[in-house]
Scaffold this motif. Sequence first.
Motif, mmCIF file in Angstrom:
data_model
loop_
_atom_site.group_PDB
_atom_site.id
_atom_site.type_symbol
_atom_site.label_atom_id
_atom_site.label_comp_id
_atom_site.label_asym_id
_atom_site.label_seq_id
_atom_site.Cartn_x
_atom_site.Cartn_y
_atom_site.Cartn_z
ATOM 1 N N UNK B 171 70.318 0.913 -19.072
ATOM 2 C CA UNK B 171 69.917 2.009 -19.052
ATOM 3 C C UNK B 171 69.969 2.876 -17.757
ATOM 4 N N UNK B 172 70.630 4.062 -17.931
ATOM 5 C CA UNK B 172 70.421 4.922 -16.586
ATOM 6 C C UNK B 172 69.920 6.413 -16.923
ATOM 7 N N UNK B 173 69.206 7.007 -15.766
ATOM 8 C CA UNK B 173 68.848 8.184 -15.938
ATOM 9 C C UNK B 173 69.083 9.073 -15.051
ATOM 10 N N UNK B 174 69.467 10.516 -15.292
ATOM 11 C CA UNK B 174 69.800 11.267 -14.393
ATOM 12 C C UNK B 174 70.231 12.698 -14.767
ATOM 13 N N UNK B 175 70.473 13.679 -14.064
ATOM 14 C CA UNK B 175 70.626 14.947 -14.694
ATOM 15 C C UNK B 175 72.529 15.000 -15.070
ATOM 16 N N UNK B 176 72.599 16.228 -15.768
ATOM 17 C CA UNK B 176 74.061 16.421 -16.143
ATOM 18 C C UNK B 176 75.117 15.119 -16.481
#
Lengths: 338, 350, 341
Positions: B171-176
């Motif tokens: 899993x990865x988190x970030x904007x856009x």
Amino acid sequence: MKDILKQFVEISAPSGREEPIQKAIRASIQPYVDEIRTDSLGNLIAHKKGNGKKLLFDAHMDEIGFVATYIDDHGFVHIEPLGGHNPVNLPFQRICFEYGSKGTIGFESEILSKNGADRKEVSFDTLYVDIGARSKNEALSKIRIGETATYDSPFVDLGNRYMSKAMDDRIACALLVKLIQTLQTHHHDLYFVFATQEEVGLVGSKAASYGIEPDFGIALDVTATGFEDTPKGLKRVPMKLGAGPAIKIQDRSMIANHNLNQWIQTVADQNRIPYQFEVLPFGGTNGGVIQTTKSGVYTTCISIPTRYLHSPSEMVDVMDVQNTLQLVKAIAEKEIVL
Amino acid sequence: MFDWEKNLQQITDLYGLSGEESSVIQWIQKEIAPFVDESYVNTLGSFVAIKKGKGSQRAKLMISTHIDEIGFVVGAILENGFLRVEPRGGVDPKILQAQECFVRDIHNEMIPCVFSTVPPHLVKPEERTKVPSYDTLILDTGLEEKEVRKRIHVGSGIIFKSSFTKLLSDHYAGKTLDNRSCAVISMAVAHELMTVLHDWDVYFVFSSQEEVGTKGAGTSAWEIEPNVAIAMDVGFGSQNGHDGLPLGKGPGIGIGPNFTPKIVNDLRECADNKYIPFTLEPCARPGGTDAGSIQIVRSGIPTALLSLPLRYMHTPVEVLNLKDCKYIVELLTAYIKTLNDEYLEGLQWS
Amino acid sequence: MVLKELCNLPGISGYENEVRTFIRHEIADFADEIKIDCLGNLMVKKRGHNCSKHIMYLAHMDEVGLMVEKIDSNGIVKFSTVGGILPSILPASRVTIMGKKTLQGVIGILPIHLQKNAIMDPIKMDSLYIDVGASSDKDLQGSIEMGDPIVFNTAYEEYGRLWKAKAFDDRVGCSIMIDMLKQNITPAYDTWFVFATQEEVGLRGSATATYQIQPDFAVVLEGTTACDNPLVERNRYTTQLGKGPAISIAHNGFVFSKKIFDFFKSVSEKHQIPYQIKEKVAGGNDATNIGKGEKGSYVGSLSVPVRYIHSPVSLMHPEDYQNTLQLALAIYQENHSFLTL
């Protein structure tokens, strides 16, 4: 300018019934353009030939209005809106029907007395027009179902400001007419669209733009003013009267083309024309439909700041009008390079 | 090897509000150049990269992924240089307090800023239950008003500041990640196609202005006139409180009036053949994604939608699972291989 | 100055270890005696010319944050707040869970498209949770567990003319005290510098420190709220950035002595250091404990104005830091004159 404006705003021509204003505009520009035609939607399209790319200027001819839908047994005329009305603003306004009958918008006192005045109850279901008829028959002799109406509110010169119904968007029609009449040199192949039915959903402009396939589109319309203009103005609206034409950044219909805006800023700076930026949390203009025509059009909108939009007393600043004319003229004379 | 982490990190860091996607385009142009034959930017600011096929009919597949992001523009400059904002695209005002952003100045420099909050000590009881609105949210840049007025004007763009972060189990988190992650998937497909024989020309469209009304995709499709179009966008992932597309279990395949049944079936078949997991995603109403505007361009374009499951959509902490990205690359590559001259005839309604 | 390093360290109430270790290392060369008490207060003594009176300077090491309350079977981490945090600032923020392993997480929220009552419903604390990317609680076994502290994931940065970080409340006080110690001044009276624990959960560390030191004169160095933004009514500003250290008249449950108030003002006027008066009594700090502890004590509070305290991102003005440090140093060097008044 003032004379044209006065003439235009006082013509009654709501969405879908633009013929009277169309004829007036046609008469004032016919000698100055190479081609002029009216399409099936009623758009008036004028062409001033040039060697460059196609640049389209758009202003809408229609104004918000009403249509008579039903006459009750007391001779009251029931109406429906053409374009965006807030019913709360309507009680006791005077309106004028297509064939000259006048009346005032009435509203049941029972509704007013409930909790003082519960404005939430004000809607087109509770409003009606009183044309002074004593009976249904008298009313029927004055008004036909389907007849349209607009505010009965003539042009007033307040000195530094003008006030009238239908500034939205006859001010832009007047500006374009003045531009056409006075433009000496121009680079682009210029199209002027006086569009119909903007107020009911950007209808006329979409079709006109499809037919023309412009390279660049500039809509001219009015915009709201906010907290810096009037004491309790909308917090999210930065525009004000007297600060010059507003270059559109965004509204609900469009994000204006960034590069075209920058080019217009340069033109304004070179000509020392003041301007402001427009960020509008609501509403849209014909720019929104010009932009997405076919494979896309570089589009923006130049707005004339206007107080009390969609009311009988829309107000513009004389300097803003002059500066907007200077700006569109400077734009029309030059070659757009993005 | 296709470096997913690097690409996702870099593309999500870029500034690219709807209508102002040029930095993202420059980056994609550079990265995708080795994998494609030609490319250009069109009028509404979408980027088109073309990988030519070997077929005789020059049929065209368009893969559309939007690259714009939601954010704000400066609505007004207030006393002491605080900024009122106006959203561009749908941003939930409830997530904004204490959220960090960047505002882009007239020299394209990114100025860090934060949405102001009233500390608990000073919050009145009635304010505790008030939902924040754009009337009550303002940004603090730490700059003096003079400097703010010099560098920032009404309309200056604002994006979330958010670093791309690895969480547990892919899993990865970030904007856009909505929707640059799909743009990276498109790049990975282009990379894959370098070693795959395919008949059709593949038009990778990195579309502009999706978040403000799917504008770039429609105008690009008008220009390209593809024979088949597949929109790729993020879909609502399963999360606490919402039973959506499960993360890590493959893409969603859109099904409904917006999508041509034959393409939907072919995608499903490709997935089954390759043992690629997927979830059917019923969309009762067309619209919302690029597929909505592409389908009704000109005389109509056979269209389908692949969805990448995403949690916390339209926040600066969107979460995806990298496995899903890879599944989509596999699925699209397999589908592209099936496209040949006969395929066109199969698209006619019986 | 070590403010940057201090703010980047994790240390919610009761879990101040990393902050304490860092400070202890920083001040080791300047201390005559170092004690760590049962609550974890770091107490640093500076021997004075005279040991007949005891002076205390105090700042708290802990910050507000979260704590793992429960790990659901689907791998979702539920949390409780440590210190005063409003639910409205939490959605879509980034946090770090300091367990056996250090895990990054995000606080999830339903996308705006899927919320039924988006405009009406305020954020409720019990609807919030942390997503670390785990698919089930089994993924987290051996990494994190109930009770692990959670801090905001915010790095120190310069913000225009301001500084940005988490935990200025009250690492700014700690940093000023470290700078005071590093001046290596021999004070008139024995002086204790207390880096206290557990302020944010009820002024707990300062209570035991006061009992041990029984100061005659004490100064609390704080980061206090500055609400100087145009959407807030002027009378709620409390303090303003860039206007110098804030001197308190009163706060929740405690009124400062007029003598102290006048002394602080006279020292700053003498040294031409700008100051402001804290305009609200909202909030409280360790001064309450000190002032009414044991036999009671003269205590004052000097605060650095900080915008957006108790949130992941706070801002302060470098000049306020310098001016607060200068005023604190001036008081440090002149407090004997107060005690002989």
